[in-house]
Design a protein around this motif. Structure first.
Motif, PDB file in Angstrom:
ATOM      1  N   LEU A  25     -11.721 -13.944  -2.032  1.00  0.00           N
ATOM      2  CA  LEU A  25     -10.763 -12.877  -1.749  1.00  0.00           C
ATOM      3  C   LEU A  25     -11.475 -11.554  -1.503  1.00  0.00           C
ATOM      4  CD1 LEU A  25      -7.835 -11.924  -1.514  1.00  0.00           C
ATOM      5  CD2 LEU A  25      -7.831 -11.608  -4.001  1.00  0.00           C
ATOM      6  N   SER A  26     -12.523 -11.285  -2.249  1.00  0.00           N
ATOM      7  CA  SER A  26     -13.253 -10.028  -2.071  1.00  0.00           C
ATOM      8  C   SER A  26     -13.872  -9.948  -0.677  1.00  0.00           C
ATOM      9  CB  SER A  26     -14.328  -9.864  -3.146  1.00  0.00           C
ATOM     10  OG  SER A  26     -15.425 -10.733  -2.925  1.00  0.00           O
ATOM     11  N   VAL A  27     -14.348 -11.087  -0.191  1.00  0.00           N
ATOM     12  CA  VAL A  27     -14.937 -11.114   1.154  1.00  0.00           C
ATOM     13  C   VAL A  27     -13.856 -10.899   2.210  1.00  0.00           C
ATOM     14  CG1 VAL A  27     -16.173 -12.547   2.829  1.00  0.00           C
ATOM     15  CG2 VAL A  27     -16.895 -12.534   0.429  1.00  0.00           C
ATOM     16  N   ALA A  28     -12.702 -11.531   2.029  1.00  0.00           N
ATOM     17  CA  ALA A  28     -11.589 -11.335   2.968  1.00  0.00           C
ATOM     18  C   ALA A  28     -11.134  -9.881   2.976  1.00  0.00           C
ATOM     19  CB  ALA A  28     -10.433 -12.266   2.599  1.00  0.00           C
ATOM     20  N   ASP A  29     -11.048  -9.273   1.793  1.00  0.00           N
ATOM     21  CA  ASP A  29     -10.636  -7.871   1.700  1.00  0.00           C
ATOM     22  C   ASP A  29     -11.654  -6.949   2.388  1.00  0.00           C
ATOM     23  OD1 ASP A  29      -8.385  -8.591   0.326  1.00  0.00           O
ATOM     24  OD2 ASP A  29      -9.047  -7.863  -1.626  1.00  0.00           O
ATOM     25  N   ALA A  30     -12.940  -7.210   2.149  1.00  0.00           N
ATOM     26  CA  ALA A  30     -13.989  -6.378   2.751  1.00  0.00           C
ATOM     27  C   ALA A  30     -14.005  -6.532   4.269  1.00  0.00           C
ATOM     28  CB  ALA A  30     -15.353  -6.745   2.169  1.00  0.00           C
ATOM     29  N   LYS A  31     -13.781  -7.741   4.731  1.00  0.00           N
ATOM     30  CA  LYS A  31     -13.738  -7.990   6.177  1.00  0.00           C
ATOM     31  C   LYS A  31     -12.589  -7.211   6.816  1.00  0.00           C
ATOM     32  CE  LYS A  31     -14.167 -11.978   9.247  1.00  0.00           C
ATOM     33  NZ  LYS A  31     -14.241 -13.456   9.308  1.00  0.00           N
ATOM     34  N   GLU A  32     -11.445  -7.182   6.148  1.00  0.00           N
ATOM     35  CA  GLU A  32     -10.288  -6.441   6.645  1.00  0.00           C
ATOM     36  C   GLU A  32     -10.571  -4.935   6.649  1.00  0.00           C
ATOM     37  OE1 GLU A  32      -6.330  -5.487   7.873  1.00  0.00           O
ATOM     38  OE2 GLU A  32      -7.557  -7.283   8.063  1.00  0.00           O
ATOM     39  N   ARG A  33     -11.167  -4.442   5.581  1.00  0.00           N
ATOM     40  CA  ARG A  33     -11.483  -3.011   5.495  1.00  0.00           C
ATOM     41  C   ARG A  33     -12.490  -2.606   6.583  1.00  0.00           C
ATOM     42  NH1 ARG A  33      -9.923  -0.200   0.892  1.00  0.00           N
ATOM     43  NH2 ARG A  33      -9.087  -1.484  -0.789  1.00  0.00           N
ATOM     44  N   ASP A  59     -19.427  -1.999  -2.133  1.00  0.00           N
ATOM     45  CA  ASP A  59     -18.434  -1.278  -2.933  1.00  0.00           C
ATOM     46  C   ASP A  59     -17.049  -1.898  -2.769  1.00  0.00           C
ATOM     47  OD1 ASP A  59     -20.289   0.473  -3.954  1.00  0.00           O
ATOM     48  OD2 ASP A  59     -19.814   2.101  -2.568  1.00  0.00           O
ATOM     49  N   TRP A  60     -16.697  -2.257  -1.536  1.00  0.00           N
ATOM     50  CA  TRP A  60     -15.397  -2.891  -1.287  1.00  0.00           C
ATOM     51  C   TRP A  60     -15.308  -4.241  -1.995  1.00  0.00           C
ATOM     52  CZ3 TRP A  60     -15.876  -1.988   4.682  1.00  0.00           C
ATOM     53  CH2 TRP A  60     -15.583  -0.650   4.973  1.00  0.00           C
ATOM     54  N   LEU A  61     -16.383  -5.017  -1.917  1.00  0.00           N
ATOM     55  CA  LEU A  61     -16.410  -6.323  -2.588  1.00  0.00           C
ATOM     56  C   LEU A  61     -16.195  -6.150  -4.087  1.00  0.00           C
ATOM     57  CD1 LEU A  61     -19.531  -7.889  -0.833  1.00  0.00           C
ATOM     58  CD2 LEU A  61     -17.208  -8.751  -0.629  1.00  0.00           C
ATOM     59  N   TRP A  62     -16.946  -5.234  -4.666  1.00  0.00           N
ATOM     60  CA  TRP A  62     -16.888  -5.057  -6.119  1.00  0.00           C
ATOM     61  C   TRP A  62     -15.518  -4.569  -6.569  1.00  0.00           C
ATOM     62  CZ3 TRP A  62     -19.240  -7.181  -9.858  1.00  0.00           C
ATOM     63  CH2 TRP A  62     -19.132  -6.667 -11.161  1.00  0.00           C
ATOM     64  N   ALA A  63     -14.914  -3.663  -5.806  1.00  0.00           N
ATOM     65  CA  ALA A  63     -13.579  -3.172  -6.163  1.00  0.00           C
ATOM     66  C   ALA A  63     -12.565  -4.310  -6.164  1.00  0.00           C
ATOM     67  CB  ALA A  63     -13.144  -2.081  -5.182  1.00  0.00           C
ATOM     68  N   SER A  64     -12.644  -5.198  -5.190  1.00  0.00           N
ATOM     69  CA  SER A  64     -11.733  -6.343  -5.119  1.00  0.00           C
ATOM     70  C   SER A  64     -11.976  -7.311  -6.273  1.00  0.00           C
ATOM     71  CB  SER A  64     -11.903  -7.064  -3.778  1.00  0.00           C
ATOM     72  OG  SER A  64     -11.050  -8.190  -3.696  1.00  0.00           O
ATOM     73  N   ILE A 171      -5.216  -7.258   0.660  1.00  0.00           N
ATOM     74  CA  ILE A 171      -4.852  -5.887   1.010  1.00  0.00           C
ATOM     75  C   ILE A 171      -4.418  -5.852   2.464  1.00  0.00           C
ATOM     76  CG2 ILE A 171      -6.383  -4.767  -0.645  1.00  0.00           C
ATOM     77  CD1 ILE A 171      -8.296  -4.337   1.768  1.00  0.00           C
ATOM     78  N   LYS A 172      -3.492  -4.985   2.754  1.00  0.00           N
ATOM     79  CA  LYS A 172      -3.032  -4.812   4.123  1.00  0.00           C
ATOM     80  C   LYS A 172      -3.109  -3.326   4.455  1.00  0.00           C
ATOM     81  CE  LYS A 172      -1.893  -9.107   4.933  1.00  0.00           C
ATOM     82  NZ  LYS A 172      -2.715  -9.895   5.830  1.00  0.00           N
ATOM     83  N   PRO A 173      -4.325  -2.841   4.761  1.00  0.00           N
ATOM     84  CA  PRO A 173      -4.430  -1.417   5.090  1.00  0.00           C
ATOM     85  C   PRO A 173      -3.584  -1.084   6.311  1.00  0.00           C
ATOM     86  CG  PRO A 173      -6.602  -2.406   4.812  1.00  0.00           C
ATOM     87  CD  PRO A 173      -5.599  -3.517   4.824  1.00  0.00           C
ATOM     88  N   LEU A 174      -3.064   0.122   6.344  1.00  0.00           N
ATOM     89  CA  LEU A 174      -2.245   0.563   7.456  1.00  0.00           C
ATOM     90  C   LEU A 174      -3.135   0.790   8.664  1.00  0.00           C
ATOM     91  CD1 LEU A 174       0.524   1.503   8.489  1.00  0.00           C
ATOM     92  CD2 LEU A 174      -0.076   3.800   7.704  1.00  0.00           C
ATOM     93  N   ARG A 175      -2.937  -0.025   9.679  1.00  0.00           N
ATOM     94  CA  ARG A 175      -3.706   0.151  10.908  1.00  0.00           C
ATOM     95  C   ARG A 175      -3.010   1.194  11.773  1.00  0.00           C
ATOM     96  NH1 ARG A 175      -7.382  -3.958  12.214  1.00  0.00           N
ATOM     97  NH2 ARG A 175      -7.380  -5.686  10.742  1.00  0.00           N
TER      98      ARG A 175
END
Length: 200
Positions: A25-33, A59-64, A171-175
């Motif tokens: 999940l952390s990798v998916a979140d970082a990829k999206e960010r 940092d994104w990975l660790w936060a997730s 996460i679904k950041p606002l694009r």
């Protein structure tokens, strides 16, 4: 030192679905960010150094991972800069790393070299500790994140390197909208008998 290296299946069972799932999940979140970052700030993203980009992704990975694993009783998160480690029980210690060609790279500090060499657990010298690198596969040419991975290092060698199952980001950041921001729509309901209405 470990007398026999554990297999990927043994490690996966020992870590459990929550830890494996948190890594994926952390990798998916970082990829999206990363995709959002490149879409919103393309000039800045293009000028970003490899090291700076890697630090931001880490940092994104660790936060997730913290969001996923903070509530898990069997997991201890070591969040002391510059080291981020995941302890699972007394047997496993994981570091979040970028993988290239199945390997991780870092300055050869004594701490890094000690971690990469499978051996005794310092807190309990009579027990062995399995040290693992988890994170993502990095494509140098496209500067992109591909799949979540886990590897078992031993010194300069990699005993095994496995791809984990990919998942959808949490996460679904606002694009940003290509047509610009949209104004809110406010509905006004007119009541012909507004003065004579009674509470119903």
């Amino acid at each position: 030192m470990l007398s026999e290296f554990p297999s990927f299946d043994e490690v996966r069972a020992g870590l459990g679905d929550k830890v494996i799932g948190a890594v994926s999940l952390s990798v998916a979140d970082a990829k999206e960010r990363l995709a959002v970052y490149r879409q919103t700030l393309p000039d800045h993203a293009a000028e970003h150094s490899q090291r700076g980009l890697a630090n931001m992704i880490n940092d994104w990975l660790w936060a997730s991972i913290r969001r996923s694993l903070d509530p898990v009783a069997s997991v201890a998160l070591n969040d002391r800069e510059p080291t981020h480690e995941i302890g699972v029980g007394l047997e496993y210690r994981l570091r979040v790393k970028r993988h290239r060609d199945g390997r991780v790279r870092s300055y050869p500090t004594q701490t890094f070299l000690d971690f990469q060499l499978q051996g005794q657990q310092l807190a309990f010298p009579s027990m062995s500790e399995v040290r693992l690198n988890v994170g993502y596969r990095w494509d140098e040419e496209t500067r992109s994140i591909s799949a979540p991975v886990i590897s078992l290092p031993h010194g300069a060698d990699v005993i095994w390197h496995e791809t984990l199952e990919s998942v959808a980001p949490n996460i679904k950041p606002l694009r940003p909208d290509a047509d610009g921001p949209q104004l809110p729509v406010i509905e006004v309901v007119e009541d012909d008998d507004a003065e004579g209405t009674e509470d119903r």
